[in-house]
Design a protein around this motif. Structure first.
Motif, PDB file in Angstrom:
ATOM      1  N   SER A  77       1.438   0.201  -9.387  1.00 56.29           N
ATOM      2  CA  SER A  77       1.549  -1.256  -9.472  1.00 56.29           C
ATOM      3  C   SER A  77       0.957  -1.735 -10.787  1.00 56.29           C
ATOM      4  CB  SER A  77       0.777  -1.894  -8.327  1.00 56.29           C
ATOM      5  OG  SER A  77      -0.600  -1.707  -8.552  1.00 56.29           O
ATOM      6  N   LYS A  78       1.279  -2.980 -11.113  1.00 50.93           N
ATOM      7  CA  LYS A  78       0.753  -3.563 -12.342  1.00 50.93           C
ATOM      8  C   LYS A  78       0.472  -5.046 -12.073  1.00 50.93           C
ATOM      9  CE  LYS A  78       2.167  -4.306 -17.140  1.00 50.93           C
ATOM     10  NZ  LYS A  78       3.215  -4.062 -18.145  1.00 50.93           N
ATOM     11  N   ALA A 138      -2.809  -5.804  -6.160  1.00 52.44           N
ATOM     12  CA  ALA A 138      -2.401  -4.870  -7.221  1.00 52.44           C
ATOM     13  C   ALA A 138      -3.165  -3.550  -7.077  1.00 52.44           C
ATOM     14  CB  ALA A 138      -2.650  -5.480  -8.585  1.00 52.44           C
ATOM     15  N   ASN A 139      -4.354  -3.607  -6.475  1.00 53.90           N
ATOM     16  CA  ASN A 139      -5.175  -2.403  -6.328  1.00 53.90           C
ATOM     17  C   ASN A 139      -4.815  -1.556  -5.113  1.00 53.90           C
ATOM     18  OD1 ASN A 139      -6.726  -2.579  -8.612  1.00 53.90           O
ATOM     19  ND2 ASN A 139      -8.113  -4.077  -7.685  1.00 53.90           N
ATOM     20  N   ASN A 182      -5.362  -9.691  -7.380  1.00 53.93           N
ATOM     21  CA  ASN A 182      -6.076  -8.507  -7.839  1.00 53.93           C
ATOM     22  C   ASN A 182      -6.131  -7.443  -6.756  1.00 53.93           C
ATOM     23  OD1 ASN A 182      -7.614  -7.611 -10.098  1.00 53.93           O
ATOM     24  ND2 ASN A 182      -8.281  -9.754 -10.253  1.00 53.93           N
ATOM     25  N   ALA A 183      -6.515  -7.866  -5.569  1.00 55.45           N
ATOM     26  CA  ALA A 183      -6.649  -6.928  -4.445  1.00 55.45           C
ATOM     27  C   ALA A 183      -5.285  -6.298  -4.130  1.00 55.45           C
ATOM     28  CB  ALA A 183      -7.200  -7.657  -3.231  1.00 55.45           C
ATOM     29  N   ASN A 186      -2.134   0.153  -4.581  1.00 57.31           N
ATOM     30  CA  ASN A 186      -1.206   1.256  -4.842  1.00 57.31           C
ATOM     31  C   ASN A 186      -1.269   1.590  -6.334  1.00 57.31           C
ATOM     32  OD1 ASN A 186       1.362   2.558  -5.446  1.00 57.31           O
ATOM     33  ND2 ASN A 186       2.145   1.738  -3.523  1.00 57.31           N
ATOM     34  N   GLU A 187      -1.188   2.855  -6.670  1.00 55.97           N
ATOM     35  CA  GLU A 187      -1.292   3.235  -8.093  1.00 55.97           C
ATOM     36  C   GLU A 187      -0.069   2.833  -8.897  1.00 55.97           C
ATOM     37  OE1 GLU A 187      -2.068   7.379  -8.368  1.00 55.97           O
ATOM     38  OE2 GLU A 187      -4.215   7.072  -8.126  1.00 55.97           O
ATOM     39  N   LYS A 205       0.830  -1.216   0.000  1.00 52.85           N
ATOM     40  CA  LYS A 205       0.000   0.000   0.000  1.00 52.85           C
ATOM     41  C   LYS A 205       0.864   1.267   0.000  1.00 52.85           C
ATOM     42  CE  LYS A 205      -3.915   1.872   2.639  1.00 52.85           C
ATOM     43  NZ  LYS A 205      -4.680   2.392   1.559  1.00 52.85           N
TER      44      LYS A 205
END
Ligand code: MLT
Length: 265
Positions: A231-232, A225-226, A222-223, A228-229, A199
């Motif tokens: 991230s990929k 990766a979401n 998925n969670a 922090n901006e 995060k």
């Protein structure tokens, strides 16, 4: 080139190849440096690649009753000091990702980027803790049988090369000492949840998930990766839990793409 160094009195094997930005590869449970053979071959053309056998794996000696993720993060730090490398891109597979996250927590300023493959920042569920406890209990008597069924369970995609990949991973698993396996399992059992590390990560991170990974749920990747901006997330088809072997060249190209996008290559 494969070399050895001493960490807290244990002999640790590592490899070093190539020149450029440093990438450290950390294998998972029952693996070894050779898990990364295809990655090292490809990426050492543009990067300095470093890989190591974690304690009790490959040719590295065990370090007592418990191989905590934090102790293994200190081991990586000691290796970087020995090699006089300050900042790295760290690629961790499964348990190697748990170690990578512990490294990210302790040595944040040493990371240029983090690449997490078939792994998670979550801690063990109750049922996973139970099965790990059973594994430690049964290991001394049923080592061969247990390792065979564990390695078998990592590879869920019935490709023509599955048999060969299972055989290869099993050779590495059979190299591990019982006490090293048990110490690694204890380390995984007591590891903490590290979503907060992702995060607030000040470096970019890439999460590589296997679409059919039987151990790491896609929902969790998925969670994470979401969080922090910066991230990929890449979800790869045709792979279960051992993407560095099952989709090695695709993984390499995704790593290179991510590093290019972040101006690290
Ligand atoms: C690994 O491949 O490192 C392990 O399967 C990870 C785990 O058991 O949590």
């Amino acid at each position: 080139m494969k070399s050895y160094f001493q960490f807290k009195g244990a002999k640790i094997r590592y490899s070093l190849k190539g020149k450029g930005n440093a990438i450290v590869f950390v294998h998972g449970f029952l693996g070894c440096i050779d898990l990364w053979k295809d990655q090292i071959t490809d990426l050492s053309r543009n990067f300095k690649t470093i890989a190591l056998d974690l304690p009790g794996h490959g040719e590295s000696e065990s370090l007592g009753y418990l191989h905590s993720m934090e102790m293994q993060a200190d081991l990586i730090m000691a290796l970087l000091k020995q090699l006089k490398i300050r900042k790295v891109i760290l690629v961790g597979h499964s348990m190697g990702g748990y170690v990578g996250l512990a490294f990210a927590e302790k040595y944040t300023d040493r990371l240029k980027a983090l690449i997490l493959v078939n792994t998670t920042a979550a801690r063990d569920s109750k049922s996973r803790l139970k099965s790990r406890k059973q594994l430690i209990e049964l290991l001394p008597k049923k080592r061969k049988q247990l390792l065979k069924s564990l390695v078998d369970s990592f590879f869920v995609i019935p490709t023509f090369k599955r048999r060969y990949l299972v055989k290869r991973y099993l050779q590495w698993a059979n190299q591990c000492e019982v006490k090293g396996i048990a110490a690694a399992v204890r380390g995984m059992m007591e590891r903490k949840e590290r979503e907060i590390i992702l995060k607030f990560a000040p470096y970019p991170y890439l999460i590589v998930a296997g679409k059919e990974d039987p151990i790491i749920p896609l929902k969790q990747s998925n969670a994470e990766a979401n969080l922090n901006e910066n991230s990929k997330l890449i979800v790869l088809e045709g792979t279960g839990h051992i993407t560095p072997l099952e989709r090695s060249f695709k993984l390499n190209s995704e790593i290179m793409k991510f590093l290019r996008e972040n101006k690290l290559s």
